[in-house]
Design a protein around this motif. Structure first.
Motif, PDB file in Angstrom:
ATOM      1  N   LYS A   1      41.877  12.192  53.998  1.00 53.77           N
ATOM      2  CA  LYS A   1      41.907  12.167  55.452  1.00 53.77           C
ATOM      3  C   LYS A   1      41.880  10.743  56.006  1.00 53.77           C
ATOM      4  O   LYS A   1      42.054  10.539  57.204  1.00 53.77           O
ATOM      5  CB  LYS A   1      40.716  12.949  56.017  1.00 53.77           C
ATOM      6  N   SER A   2      41.627   9.766  55.145  1.00 53.42           N
ATOM      7  CA  SER A   2      41.548   8.373  55.585  1.00 53.42           C
ATOM      8  C   SER A   2      42.512   7.509  54.784  1.00 53.42           C
ATOM      9  O   SER A   2      43.151   7.977  53.841  1.00 53.42           O
ATOM     10  CB  SER A   2      40.120   7.843  55.439  1.00 53.42           C
ATOM     11  N   VAL A   3      42.590   6.241  55.176  1.00 58.01           N
ATOM     12  CA  VAL A   3      43.460   5.272  54.514  1.00 58.01           C
ATOM     13  C   VAL A   3      42.615   4.077  54.088  1.00 58.01           C
ATOM     14  O   VAL A   3      41.824   3.547  54.885  1.00 58.01           O
ATOM     15  CB  VAL A   3      44.588   4.803  55.449  1.00 58.01           C
ATOM     16  N   THR A   4      42.777   3.666  52.831  1.00 59.81           N
ATOM     17  CA  THR A   4      42.115   2.456  52.349  1.00 59.81           C
ATOM     18  C   THR A   4      42.921   1.242  52.791  1.00 59.81           C
ATOM     19  O   THR A   4      44.126   1.174  52.569  1.00 59.81           O
ATOM     20  CB  THR A   4      41.999   2.472  50.820  1.00 59.81           C
ATOM     21  N   LEU A   5      42.266   0.293  53.422  1.00 59.49           N
ATOM     22  CA  LEU A   5      42.952  -0.887  53.942  1.00 59.49           C
ATOM     23  C   LEU A   5      42.925  -2.004  52.910  1.00 59.49           C
ATOM     24  O   LEU A   5      41.850  -2.516  52.561  1.00 59.49           O
ATOM     25  CB  LEU A   5      42.287  -1.366  55.238  1.00 59.49           C
ATOM     26  N   ASP A   6      44.124  -2.384  52.403  1.00 60.77           N
ATOM     27  CA  ASP A   6      44.188  -3.545  51.515  1.00 60.77           C
ATOM     28  C   ASP A   6      44.284  -4.803  52.382  1.00 60.77           C
ATOM     29  O   ASP A   6      44.428  -4.718  53.613  1.00 60.77           O
ATOM     30  CB  ASP A   6      45.372  -3.425  50.553  1.00 60.77           C
ATOM     31  N   PRO A   7      44.160  -5.997  51.791  1.00 63.51           N
ATOM     32  CA  PRO A   7      44.153  -7.226  52.603  1.00 63.51           C
ATOM     33  C   PRO A   7      45.389  -7.394  53.495  1.00 63.51           C
ATOM     34  O   PRO A   7      45.271  -7.818  54.644  1.00 63.51           O
ATOM     35  CB  PRO A   7      44.067  -8.333  51.542  1.00 63.51           C
ATOM     36  N   GLN A   8      46.570  -7.030  52.971  1.00 63.97           N
ATOM     37  CA  GLN A   8      47.793  -7.194  53.770  1.00 63.97           C
ATOM     38  C   GLN A   8      47.778  -6.282  54.989  1.00 63.97           C
ATOM     39  O   GLN A   8      48.082  -6.698  56.105  1.00 63.97           O
ATOM     40  CB  GLN A   8      49.023  -6.899  52.910  1.00 63.97           C
ATOM     41  N   LEU A   9      47.441  -5.004  54.793  1.00 67.31           N
ATOM     42  CA  LEU A   9      47.425  -4.057  55.905  1.00 67.31           C
ATOM     43  C   LEU A   9      46.316  -4.401  56.884  1.00 67.31           C
ATOM     44  O   LEU A   9      46.487  -4.261  58.106  1.00 67.31           O
ATOM     45  CB  LEU A   9      47.257  -2.630  55.374  1.00 67.31           C
ATOM     46  N   CYS A  10      45.196  -4.872  56.371  1.00 66.48           N
ATOM     47  CA  CYS A  10      44.081  -5.244  57.248  1.00 66.48           C
ATOM     48  C   CYS A  10      44.469  -6.427  58.143  1.00 66.48           C
ATOM     49  O   CYS A  10      44.187  -6.430  59.343  1.00 66.48           O
ATOM     50  CB  CYS A  10      42.855  -5.583  56.398  1.00 66.48           C
ATOM     51  N   ASP A  11      45.130  -7.432  57.563  1.00 65.15           N
ATOM     52  CA  ASP A  11      45.595  -8.564  58.370  1.00 65.15           C
ATOM     53  C   ASP A  11      46.617  -8.122  59.410  1.00 65.15           C
ATOM     54  O   ASP A  11      46.614  -8.599  60.549  1.00 65.15           O
ATOM     55  CB  ASP A  11      46.219  -9.629  57.468  1.00 65.15           C
ATOM     56  N   ALA A  12      47.514  -7.221  59.000  1.00 62.35           N
ATOM     57  CA  ALA A  12      48.544  -6.756  59.927  1.00 62.35           C
ATOM     58  C   ALA A  12      47.940  -6.054  61.136  1.00 62.35           C
ATOM     59  O   ALA A  12      48.417  -6.214  62.263  1.00 62.35           O
ATOM     60  CB  ALA A  12      49.509  -5.820  59.202  1.00 62.35           C
ATOM     61  N   LEU A  13      46.873  -5.298  60.929  1.00 64.89           N
ATOM     62  CA  LEU A  13      46.288  -4.504  62.009  1.00 64.89           C
ATOM     63  C   LEU A  13      45.308  -5.293  62.870  1.00 64.89           C
ATOM     64  O   LEU A  13      45.205  -5.043  64.080  1.00 64.89           O
ATOM     65  CB  LEU A  13      45.587  -3.273  61.434  1.00 64.89           C
TER      66      LEU A  13
END
Length: 659
Positions: free
Chosen positions: A502-514
């Protein structure tokens, strides 16, 4: 008919200097008068005398009997005169003394009047010529094989479309062109004098007689494409260069000779994959067999061929050479560039048109790093490993390498996609909106309904999304619909294996993007988010834009689209009026709107400039009487403007309504 080997068309240099920039701005026209039968005969004789390749038949096509021929003059101090035939400017005379220069309208009537035309490298070059650029040798596909000097006039065409798009004056002689490397070399070849969609074309578009503005369906608003989207043939592009190469000194070192032979082998291998009918061997096993429609060059439906490792290697190397040697977007300023970005932005789009998408895993390289090491070993570019990401990046291009200089350019998949998209747009686009001013008003008076309005809400990615988009081979500068933008983050989560139910794990790239630039200093970055929150945060990182499309015209507006404002007011005491502003955002010409409202409301209408620094170039339409409701209905029903984009304000509260 006179031979094309006759004298060059050599106008006076002072006249040319005056005419070069004349048609990039609106023409300051003054008086005009009609020409009679004797003037027509005199003009035909002038045409035959001035242009060696023009015969009597061409002169008659340019100036037909009983044509509406007039002479339009420009305001002083200019001495320019324009010969207008049936609403089309066919010739102009910058001195007023008979120094005739043809326009594109004249060349559409008599394509051979300037001899064999100059062909540009491909359809994308046309948009630069239309915007006012000169034709440089790197953008030339083929130079006519005749001897000529400086000052010679040439017609310019796009491969696959016979109608000229511009008239240019040669700033290099044929000998100088050969010395510069021929087509694809260096230097300014043609100074463009007049072109499709310049001020002369605008004059025709505003002419009340509404003349024909395009010779065929390949002429679009922002460029010219081959007829039917057919690909052009590049076999003769480098003929002049190859003739000079035969006499080159052959005492090169063995390594350079081996490199040249390998590059030649790559081109030969790609040529073996040609989808042209002449290049297909019907009896060969394991080859790419296409059945081509006779005379059309259209590939028939067939079972896709599984390329061998050698064939995939040949395609990849050809695409790399194309990207490094001819792709002008790989500039020194864009380097260093990560290998993944270089592959997705340049190599894959530069594969030959008709070839399947490149797959590094089906080649002998298997990995991107191995391919870049091969490119580095060949000496085509310098590639180094990024110490932080451990990715190999392209840091420099060896543009003087023999393989890059001798590479024969081919039509790319990106060019073919652009042609197909333009052809599709052209198929559903009308031509009415090409007309302006009096011509547009005449169309409205004739009862012609405007082209349908289409609003496309799109999203442009934020720069912080670049790494995520590159990881899934998605363009970083494209415009996406809302659904397409959502699918991008879904694809990234799937590719990286970040789905946690039900959730998404945020990797460094996706975290920076958001969150880069969103969270304040000291705030903790989340490690997990719900899927709905990820999608919402992802869309918030896009810049909303609205594409406004009406017929063949497309305009992109940044941010929210401002509505058309319709309000009633008083002017000069108790005189009631209705004021309309903001119609330009929906591709509605103010003059045409005034004519339409005047006809439908049976009242006087006028246009005027809006006051204020922020309103420079904007106009308003003023109608007599209080007609707020009726004008809003006309905007919705006649012009297709959605009601949510029409803002009304009846300051008179119903008084003085238009009956």
């Amino acid at each position: 008919r006179r031979s094309s080997s006759g004298r060059d068309r050599l106008p006076r240099r002072g006249i040319l200097r005056q005419s070069r920039d004349m048609f990039r701005k609106p023409l300051p026209t003054t008086g005009a008068h009609k020409l009679g039968g004797s003037d027509e005969k005199k003009l035909r004789k002038q045409i035959v005398a001035a242009f060696p390749c023009a015969g009597e038949d061409d002169a008659m096509a340019l100036v037909p009997k009983k044509a509406e021929l007039s002479l339009q003059k420009l305001a002083a101090p200019s001495r320019t005169q324009i010969y207008v035939g049936d609403g089309q400017p066919v010739f102009y005379d910058t001195s007023g003394k008979g120094d005739l220069f043809p326009t594109v309208f004249a060349l559409w009537r008599a394509p051979g009047m300037l001899g064999e035309p100059v062909s540009v490298l491909g359809a994308p070059v046309s948009k630069f010529l239309i915007s006012g650029a000169d034709l440089m040798l790197p953008g030339v596909g083929r130079v006519p094989p005749v001897e000529f000097g400086r000052g010679r006039l040439f017609a310019v065409v796009v491969p696959g479309n016979p109608a000229p798009i511009a008239v240019g004056e040669a700033e290099m002689s044929s000998a100088e062109v050969r010395d510069a490397g021929g087509a694809g070399g260096k230097g300014r070849f043609l100074k463009i004098l007049t072109a499709y969609r310049d001020a002369l074309w605008d004059y025709a578009a505003s002419h009340a007689s509404r003349p024909r503005l395009v010779p065929n369906e390949g002429f679009l608003e922002k460029g010219v494409v081959p007829l039917g989207g057919a690909a052009h043939d590049d076999d003769d592009v480098e003929d002049d260069m190859k003739e000079d190469d035969v006499d080159e000194d052959v005492e090169d070192n063995e390594d350079e000779e081996a490199d040249r032979e390998e590059a030649s082998d790559v081109n030969d291998a790609v040529a073996g994959l040609s989808i042209e009918a002449e290049g297909a061997d019907e009896g060969a096993e394991g080859g790419v067999a296409e059945s081509v429609a006779e005379g059309a060059g259209v590939v028939a439906d067939q079972t896709p061929h599984q390329l061998t490792v050698a064939e995939m290697d040949a395609l990849i190397e050809s695409a790399v050479l194309q990207a490094l040697s001819r792709d002008k977007t790989v500039t020194d300023k864009s380097l260093p560039m990560l290998g993944t970005a270089f592959w997705s932005r340049h190599v894959n789009p530069c594969r030959p048109a008709g070839a399947p998408p490149l797959d590094i895993k089906r080649s002998s390289h298997k990995k991107m790093s191995a391919l870049l090491k091969h490119v580095h070993k060949m000496g085509w570019a310098t590639c180094k490993e990024d110490k932080r990401t451990k990715e190999i990046a392209v840091t420099a291009i060896v543009r003087t390498h023999p393989d890059l200089r001798n590479h024969v350019p081919h039509e790319t998949a990106a060019d073919a996609d652009a042609v197909a998209a333009a052809a599709e747009e052209q198929e559903r686009a009308g031509r009415v909106d090409f007309y302006k001013g009096a011509a547009a008003a005449a169309g409205a008076a004739e009862g012609g309904k405007p082209q349908p309005l289409r609003l496309e809400e799109t999203y442009k990615p934020h720069v912080n999304l670049t790494r995520v988009l590159e990881a899934i081979d998605a363009p970083t500068d494209a415009l996406y619909t809302g659904q397409e933008a959502r699918e991008l983050v879904v694809k990234y989560v799937a590719v990286k294996g970040l789905d946690a139910g039900k959730s998404v794990t945020l990797d460094p790239q996706l975290c920076d993007a958001l969150f880069k630039g969103v969270l304040k200093k000291g705030d903790a970055f989340p490690t997990h988010m719900s899927k709905s929150d990820v999608t919402k945060a992802w869309l918030n990182r896009f810049h909303p834009q609205t594409a406004v499309v009406r017929g063949g015209t497309r305009s992109v507006k940044k941010g929210a689209l401002q509505p058309v404002r319709v309000e009633s007011d008083r002017r000069g005491g108790d005189r009631r009026i209705t004021r309309v502003t903001g119609m330009e955002a929906y591709l509605i010409d103010p003059e045409e709107l005034a004519r339409t409202l005047g006809s439908k409301l049976a009242t006087a209408c006028a246009t005027g400039e809006l006051e204020g620094i922020k309103n420079v170039g904007k106009r308003e339409v003023v109608a007599q009487g209080n007609a707020v409701e009726k004008v809003a209905r006309i905007l919705a029903e006649w012009y297709g403007v959605p009601s949510r984009f029409v803002e009304t304000a009846d300051k008179l509260k119903g008084k003085g309504k238009n009956k």
